[in-house]
Enzyme design. Structure first.
Site, PDB file in Angstrom:
ATOM      1  N   HIS A  62       0.841  -1.201   0.000  1.00  0.00           N
ATOM      2  CA  HIS A  62       0.000   0.000   0.000  1.00  0.00           C
ATOM      3  C   HIS A  62       0.870   1.243   0.000  1.00  0.00           C
ATOM      4  CE1 HIS A  62       0.939  -0.477   4.235  1.00  0.00           C
ATOM      5  NE2 HIS A  62       0.310   0.623   4.575  1.00  0.00           N
ATOM      6  N   HIS A  64       1.437   3.843   1.924  1.00  0.00           N
ATOM      7  CA  HIS A  64       1.929   4.589   3.070  1.00  0.00           C
ATOM      8  C   HIS A  64       3.448   4.532   3.007  1.00  0.00           C
ATOM      9  CE1 HIS A  64      -2.002   4.389   5.631  1.00  0.00           C
ATOM     10  NE2 HIS A  64      -1.946   5.476   4.874  1.00  0.00           N
ATOM     11  N   ASP A  66       6.004   4.262   4.857  1.00  0.00           N
ATOM     12  CA  ASP A  66       6.873   3.269   5.490  1.00  0.00           C
ATOM     13  C   ASP A  66       6.840   1.926   4.755  1.00  0.00           C
ATOM     14  OD1 ASP A  66       4.214   3.144   6.401  1.00  0.00           O
ATOM     15  OD2 ASP A  66       4.774   2.136   8.259  1.00  0.00           O
ATOM     16  N   HIS A 142      -7.307  -1.792   5.634  1.00  0.00           N
ATOM     17  CA  HIS A 142      -6.494  -0.732   6.236  1.00  0.00           C
ATOM     18  C   HIS A 142      -7.129   0.615   5.896  1.00  0.00           C
ATOM     19  CE1 HIS A 142      -3.046   0.849   8.204  1.00  0.00           C
ATOM     20  NE2 HIS A 142      -2.375   1.237   7.147  1.00  0.00           N
ATOM     21  N   ASP A 213      -0.483  -3.788   5.936  1.00  0.00           N
ATOM     22  CA  ASP A 213      -1.071  -3.467   7.233  1.00  0.00           C
ATOM     23  C   ASP A 213      -2.564  -3.787   7.181  1.00  0.00           C
ATOM     24  OD1 ASP A 213       1.452  -2.338   7.482  1.00  0.00           O
ATOM     25  OD2 ASP A 213       0.755  -0.316   7.805  1.00  0.00           O
TER      26      ASP A 213
END
Lengths: 308, 308
Positions: A62, A64, A66, A142, A213
């Site tokens: 995804h 994000h 990190d 998520h 996540d």
């Protein structure tokens, strides 16, 4: 048949020099995959002496930071090293715009073929397949569109029991292909020699599921059922269950519950929030639900060899 | 008055776990600046225990990845940490598109004010100024649009020589402001008391020039003339002079020649190509031209205190 999983980073959100964001390097059946690519992943690959040229497929869960801020640097480095091999990237649809905008505006177009396989389905789908391995998405729950990935070895042909085959002089080498595929052997007189008298079962195919996540999400259970190895995020402990729900992450207990319900063989948990100083607490909480659990650790290698 | 320069990374092109790309943290006159932001800079800031909240101004020399791929991660982390302070970013005009594209498509808009100061001039210009410090661009000659940055302390007011002033009973506190500014004092009878009888010279202002990446480029000499500290890139040695010319980088000898011609007080060289295993060779080559030279080293702090 084996799985070798190198944890390049297993911490969430804001990276530190001793807490690298998510990235994993997976070797399965002589195939090599990079899963997620947080900032600093290329340095972690170097540190773990992983050959860049082996990486031909990168899976991004995804968008994000990190989980993907290290990708542009990795691609750029591949370009500077004059990599000839093509690179396939699997990830959410906007990933292509993000990478290509940077390559264009920094005048850093790479010479190797760069193929994007953009994902937008909310159903599990086959996204990679060759003779050895299949890869499927695992739709997660998520805050933004997110997939886990299921890596499955393909079942090999049955193994010829040559000592037994030699007792049948009318079986020739040209017959082996069909026998390996599981067919019985039919003699000229019509006698049928059952395949299980001529072959042995192949190794059971191994499988690895990466799930990060996500909130606690039982819909993934049928997809990851009985996998040999599950990585499931455990950003929080139960003491922060409300925060886990709010941010759509899981607790260690929830990760273990998913592992138990899916009857997986082994569980690794990771994506730990930096707020916890003692990661052994994650192990304690998870192992109360599911015994075969280990903590992800940066630079740690997990190996599963199927000796059946 | 002092300059404290922390080298967060000083290697070129492809980063490794022991060779961080360019980034520097500069403290000058209680102002704090980040200069360039290669991948992994935020981890390096953590490692060097530099408070994120102090960074309000980031200067990006050019849009090659080893100088800015860490910026999106740093901004994103500032957002996750709920930073309240505004952040000012100075860099080439396309930097804004690159950062905003990522913030938009990853749905990671930050709550703190983010101001871009986009550069496109090929002339040196004043881009930041407050009571303590001025910052000017240094147009460099690289493959793409590139600026170095000149940081100059502002000259302080003259220091009152109070023991001398006290011998003049007709000088009152309300006169001090003008005297500090350098004005002579005029007595009621018209007698002029020369300012140098009442004050002492302030410390000489310190200055730091950052020049990376660039070919040997004498046009910068008038801009960086007599600075207290010059960082100049030295990607190659003279044994690769042709490659330096082709890629528009400098050799150690060229960096030292610029330092000598500009009569700077001290030189730091960095941005070393990974092809050289022994960085002492850079020091040897440069010091044959300019004696006051040091090698940049990751995590090293250079301090200059003006005791005049």
């Amino acid at each position: 048949m084996s799985i070798q999983l190198t944890i390049l980073g297993c911490h969430s959100a804001t990276p530190r020099s001793d807490a690298h964001p998510t990235s994993q390097y997976l070797e399965i059946n002589n195939r090599h995959f990079l899963i997620d690519c947080g900032e600093g992943t290329q340095m972690q690959l170097r540190k773990n002496k992983i050959k860049f040229s082996r990486i031909k497929h990168v899976f991004i869960s995804h968008l994000h930071g990190d989980h993907f801020f290290g990708l542009i640097g990795l691609i750029s480095t591949f370009g500077l090293l004059n990599r000839p091999h093509e690179l396939h990237i699997y990830g959410p649809k906007d990933l292509k715009v993000i990478i290509e905008t940077q390559l264009r505006l920094t005048k850093s177009w790479v010479d190797f073929p760069l193929h994007f396989h953009l994902l937008s389905s909310d159903k599990s789908e086959l996204i990679f397949e060759d003779k050895q391995v299949s890869v499927y998405t695992i739709p997660l729950n998520h805050r933004i569109y997110t997939n886990g990935f299921l890596f499955k070895e393909k079942r090999k042909d049955r193994k010829l029991a040559l000592d037994k085959i030699k007792s049948y002089p009318d079986i020739y080498i040209c017959d082996y292909h069909k026998i390996k595929k599981g067919f019985d052997f039919v003699r000229e007189n019509g006698e049928i020699i059952s395949n299980d008298l001529l072959t042995e079962s192949p190794h059971e195919p191994l499988s690895y599921a990466f799930c990060s996540d996500t909130s606690y999400h039982e819909s993934i259970i049928p997809i990851i059922k009985e996998v040999d190895l599950l990585y499931h995020e455990a950003t929080f402990l139960e003491d922060n269950k409300e925060l886990a729900e709010k941010t759509k992450h899981s607790t260690a207990k929830e990760a273990a519950t998913i592992a138990k319900k899916a009857m997986v063989k082994r569980l690794i948990i990771g994506h730990f929030s930096n707020r916890y100083k003692d990661e052994q607490r994650f192990l304690k909480e998870a192992s109360e639900v599911f015994a075969e659990v280990k903590l992800a650790e940066t630079d740690k290698v997990f190996t599963i060899i199927n000796k059946d």
